[in-house]
Design a protein around this motif. Structure first.
Motif, PDB file in Angstrom:
ATOM      1  N   GLN A   1     -39.963  -3.471   3.255  1.00  0.00           N
ATOM      2  CA  GLN A   1     -40.069  -3.084   4.566  1.00  0.00           C
ATOM      3  C   GLN A   1     -41.235  -1.956   4.500  1.00  0.00           C
ATOM      4  O   GLN A   1     -41.964  -1.798   5.735  1.00  0.00           O
TER       5      GLN A   1
ATOM      6  N   GLU B   1     -39.529 -10.018   7.417  1.00  0.00           N
ATOM      7  CA  GLU B   1     -40.879 -10.342   7.624  1.00  0.00           C
ATOM      8  C   GLU B   1     -41.181 -11.066   9.147  1.00  0.00           C
ATOM      9  O   GLU B   1     -42.418 -11.028   9.837  1.00  0.00           O
TER      10      GLU B   1
ATOM     11  N   ILE C   1     -44.510  -3.734   5.470  1.00  0.00           N
ATOM     12  CA  ILE C   1     -44.537  -4.173   6.736  1.00  0.00           C
ATOM     13  C   ILE C   1     -44.813  -2.937   7.431  1.00  0.00           C
ATOM     14  O   ILE C   1     -45.861  -3.143   8.365  1.00  0.00           O
TER      15      ILE C   1
ATOM     16  N   ARG D   1     -41.126  -8.190  11.609  1.00  0.00           N
ATOM     17  CA  ARG D   1     -41.878  -7.184  11.264  1.00  0.00           C
ATOM     18  C   ARG D   1     -41.478  -5.974  12.101  1.00  0.00           C
ATOM     19  O   ARG D   1     -42.144  -5.259  13.069  1.00  0.00           O
TER      20      ARG D   1
ATOM     21  N   ARG E   1     -48.755  -2.004   7.270  1.00  0.00           N
ATOM     22  CA  ARG E   1     -49.525  -3.037   7.868  1.00  0.00           C
ATOM     23  C   ARG E   1     -49.318  -2.572   9.534  1.00  0.00           C
ATOM     24  O   ARG E   1     -50.407  -2.644  10.166  1.00  0.00           O
ATOM     25  N   ARG E   2     -48.143  -2.451   9.917  1.00  0.00           N
ATOM     26  CA  ARG E   2     -47.949  -2.311  11.329  1.00  0.00           C
ATOM     27  C   ARG E   2     -48.505  -1.009  11.842  1.00  0.00           C
ATOM     28  O   ARG E   2     -49.284  -0.856  12.874  1.00  0.00           O
TER      29      ARG E   2
END
Ligand code: 5AD
Ligand code: SF4
Length: 441
Positions: free
Chosen positions: A363, A320, A366, A323, A369-370
């Motif tokens: 993951q 987290e 993450i 990221r 989102r990225r």
């Protein structure tokens, strides 16, 4: 012998070794075939990193038991060959050749002896100075070329077979690396990937004495190259100068692969990784404070002996915190003759599976989102593939993301091997979708 079949398991180093082995055999007049049953010489270039990879090789080999495999020369190359050595002849008596990567320069001689009737041959010497250079490398991709800069590893991570499978660290001379890269650029390759178990430890053995950053800077200035990547970096040896080099030379890709393995300093110490959580996060801060946006990927091991739930939670919290743009995660696999194999406190398989699933889920969120943050941006991709069924091209961004896109040009021109500007329209956890900008193609 007229024909050979060669199948590769494992990492990029192994893939590239196979390109060299194939080049070597072709230079001897052998022809490559895609079906092992059509081949006189059948070679498996093997990986020993986890038990599963090793098991796969022995299951392949068992297909060549007599009488089916009669008349074929069956050989085991790579990391399993080096580690298991002559024991392979007992476990799989149909095998006639066993050769580790450090002995590939001897392959032509070993094969000649086999043809002359010698029943069993081996090349298992690890105490070699020279790295493996061949006049002909049979490269898999017409766009991206792999170039070895350092072989082997001098570290002693408690879980890892690499030092015993590939020997100690040996850097290739800068003159030889540069000559190969200049030639590749002349041949039309635009992307070069520098390979080593630990590229940061590169140290030119010639009097020029270049370190890794000097090499990077020189490679980045070779005319014709558009992208230069390098794997793998070890956090301990990863310095700020690498980030500065990426900022200085646009040809260096916006991506660093920096395996963390665990987010717990206690586990990192027990793994003998030579850095702790804080030191790792320091490197991340250097990378994040670069002018360019540098993507970061990593490797993680769950269920290392002695890893508690609290340790594992620290790995999740590290994910987290950093990221990562992508992460390869693995259940710890007990490898013979490694320091961790003999330890008590091995984690039960079900618990490893539970931790892996939790990590993958975290993951994935993450990455979603990225990648989502890139929707609307324009990315330059190197086009590597085309899917006729969907009419989509497949490209890779400088940050190493896969981007599938429709070509607005739509005039049937092949985009393969070209650099194309594409706008991102959608994002999944593992890839992006977009469309090319017609005026910028
Ligand atoms: N078990 C599980 N994963 C391993 N790796 C290396 N050795 C092991 C092992 N014994 C992983 C590490 C490394 C990647 C190439 O494979 O994460 O970075
Ligand atoms: Fe597998 Fe490691 Fe050998 Fe690569 S170096 S093939 S990952 S054992």
């Amino acid at each position: 012998m007229r024909t050979f079949y060669l199948e590769t398991f494992g990492c990029q180093m192994n893939e590239h070794d196979s390109e060299k082995v194939a080049g070597l055999l072709m230079a001897q007049g052998l022809e490559r075939v895609e079906d092992p049953w059509q081949a006189d010489l059948v070679l498996y270039n093997t990986c020993s990193i986890r038990e599963k990879a090793e098991r796969k090789v022995f299951s392949r080999l068992s297909e060549f038991r007599r009488p089916r495999g009669e008349g074929k020369l069956l050989g085991v190359l790579g990391c399993v060959a080096q580690r298991e050595g002559l024991r392979i002849f007992e476990r799989a008596p149909q095998v006639r050749l066993v050769c580790g990567s450090a002995s590939y320069p001897q392959l032509p001689e070993l094969l000649a002896r086999a043809e002359a009737g010698e029943r069993r041959l081996s090349g298992l010497d690890l105490a070699v100075e020279s790295t493996f250079e061949t006049p002909l490398v049979c490269r898999d991709s017409p766009y991206r070329a792999y170039v070895t800069i350092v072989e082997g590893c001098d570290k002693a991570c408690a879980y890892c077979v690499v030092p015993s499978a590939r020997g100690g660290e040996r850097s290739r001379s800068s003159a030889s690396v540069m000559a190969e890269i200049r030639q590749l650029a002349q041949q039309g390759y635009t992307e070069v990937q520098l390979l080593g178990q630990n590229v940061n430890c590169y140290r030119d053995p010639s009097p020029a004495g270049w370190d890794f950053v000097t090499l990077l800077a020189r490679v980045a200035q070779v005319p014709g190259l558009r992208r230069v990547r390098f794997v793998t970096s070890h956090p301990r040896d990863f310095g700020r100068e690498i980030v500065a080099a990426i900022d200085t030379y646009p040809v260096l890709a916006e991506h660093v692969h920096l395996p963390v393995q665990s987010g717990s300093s206690r586990v990192l110490a027990s793994m003998q990784r030579l850095y702790n959580r804080e030191e790792y996060l320091q490197r991340i801060e250097w990378i994040r404070s670069a002018r360019r946006q540098i993507a970061i990927s990593t490797d993680v091991i769950v269920g290392f002996p002695g890893e508690t739930e609290a340790d594992f939670q620290q790995t999740l919290s590290l994910l987290e915190e950093v990221r990562f743009d992508s992460a390869f995660s693995f259940k710890y696999s007990r490898r013979p003759l490694t320091a961790a194999a003999a330890r008590d406190a091995q984690i039960p398989e079900e618990e490893k599976s539970r931790r892996l699933a939790a990590l993958l889920e975290r993951q994935r969120a993450i990455q979603l989102r990225r990648n989502g943050e890139l929707v609307g941006t324009v990315q330059e991709v190197l086009v590597e593939d085309y899917h006729p069924a969907t009419g989509q091209w497949v490209g890779r961004t400088s940050q190493n993301r896969v981007l599938n896109f429709a070509s607005a040009a739509g005039d049937g021109r092949s985009l393969l091997g070209r650099y194309v500007q594409a706008r991102v329209t959608r994002a999944g956890p593992n890839s992006l979708v977009g469309e090319s900008l017609p005026d910028l193609v």
